[in-house]
Design an enzyme around this catalytic site. Structure first.
Site, PDB file in Angstrom:
ATOM      1  N   LYS A 123       0.875  -1.181   0.000  1.00 60.08           N
ATOM      2  CA  LYS A 123       0.000   0.000   0.000  1.00 60.08           C
ATOM      3  C   LYS A 123       0.905   1.222   0.000  1.00 60.08           C
ATOM      4  O   LYS A 123       1.251   1.738   1.072  1.00 60.08           O
ATOM      5  CB  LYS A 123      -0.934  -0.012   1.211  1.00 60.08           C
ATOM      6  CG  LYS A 123      -2.045   1.039   1.135  1.00 60.08           C
ATOM      7  CD  LYS A 123      -3.038   0.864   2.267  1.00 60.08           C
ATOM      8  CE  LYS A 123      -4.118   1.947   2.237  1.00 60.08           C
ATOM      9  NZ  LYS A 123      -5.034   1.812   1.085  1.00 60.08           N
ATOM     10  N   THR A 137      -3.483   6.903   3.965  1.00 59.44           N
ATOM     11  CA  THR A 137      -3.898   8.072   4.734  1.00 59.44           C
ATOM     12  C   THR A 137      -4.447   7.654   6.095  1.00 59.44           C
ATOM     13  O   THR A 137      -4.560   6.474   6.401  1.00 59.44           O
ATOM     14  CB  THR A 137      -4.969   8.858   3.961  1.00 59.44           C
ATOM     15  OG1 THR A 137      -6.094   8.001   3.702  1.00 59.44           O
ATOM     16  CG2 THR A 137      -4.418   9.347   2.624  1.00 59.44           C
ATOM     17  N   ASN A 140     -18.432  -6.711  -2.066  1.00 59.65           N
ATOM     18  CA  ASN A 140     -18.236  -6.708  -0.627  1.00 59.65           C
ATOM     19  C   ASN A 140     -19.480  -6.112   0.034  1.00 59.65           C
ATOM     20  O   ASN A 140     -19.825  -4.952  -0.202  1.00 59.65           O
ATOM     21  CB  ASN A 140     -17.000  -5.884  -0.252  1.00 59.65           C
ATOM     22  CG  ASN A 140     -16.717  -5.931   1.238  1.00 59.65           C
ATOM     23  OD1 ASN A 140     -16.936  -6.950   1.892  1.00 59.65           O
ATOM     24  ND2 ASN A 140     -16.214  -4.832   1.780  1.00 59.65           N
TER      25      ASN A 140
END
Length: 222
Positions: free
Chosen positions: A38, A42, A172
């Site tokens: 990744k 943030t 999902n």
């Protein structure tokens, strides 16, 4: 099986990390060394070891070989995606170097994006520009909620317009109370020009669960 895959989503908070973890588990069960990456994360928190992002920590723990945190997440940023990605100088070359180092260690690198497909970086380029530069095939995570069909179709078209292969998509279930869930999945299957690779149910604390069983990677295993 491809050696590098990029996981993007229809929006932020749709389950990119959960699906990335499922992919890592499935690949490991198939005998491949698989690691998570990744590059930009943030909402990182200050710890005794420096800034750490929960999603990146999950990818680190889910990788099939031991990695240090900086290998998984070279850019841990504080704040939300809008301010963090525009206020911090992001070096695409550093992101590429990290990808190359992980590619030398593992059979497959699962690269998780930041936010959705068109996230602006500080130099007014999109994060997706780097994905195009690296020619990474894409898996799309669709968070099943109101409006997701529109978001999924627009994101899929943007990926295709950028010249990248959309390998498949994963549903999902982020809202267990959503009406017309089955109908939404059926419409996505009919409309998206890529195979469905899995369907994750709504799960409390999915980062602690075995997830590989919810995926079928046959379509991308050739």
């Amino acid at each position: 099986m491809l050696t590098r895959l990029f996981v993007t989503g229809t929006d932020t908070a749709v389950g990119k990390t959960v699906v990335s973890r499922a992919l890592l588990q499935a690949l490991s069960q198939n005998g491949r060394t698989a690691v998570g990456y990744k590059p930009v994360a943030t909402e990182s928190k200050e710890t005794s070891e420096g800034l750490r992002n929960q999603d990146a920590l999950i990818l680190q723990a889910s990788s099939s070989i031991e990695l240090n945190y900086q290998e998984v997440n070279p850019y841990p940023l504080q704040g939300d995606v809008i301010h963090a990605c525009t206020d911090t100088l992001i070096n695409y070359e550093k992101m590429t170097e990290g990808l190359q180092c992980l590619s030398a260690k593992a059979d497959t690198v699962i690269v998780e994006g930041c936010g959705g497909w068109k996230v602006m970086m500080n130099d007014q380029r999109f994060y997706s520009d780097w994905v195009v530069q690296e020619q990474l095939p894409v898996i799309l995570v669709v968070g099943i909620k109101l409006g997701c069909i529109n978001h999924a179709l627009l994101t899929a078209q943007a990926i295709i317009n950028d010249g990248l292969p959309l390998l498949g998509w994963v549903a999902n279930r982020i809202n267990p109370g959503l009406a017309h869930y089955a109908e939404t999945i059926a419409m996505l299957r009919d409309r998206l020009a890529a195979p469905q690779l899995g369907q994750l149910p709504y799960l409390p604390r999915p980062e602690e669960k075995p997830l590989a069983k919810y995926l079928d990677l046959t379509a991308i295993s050739g």
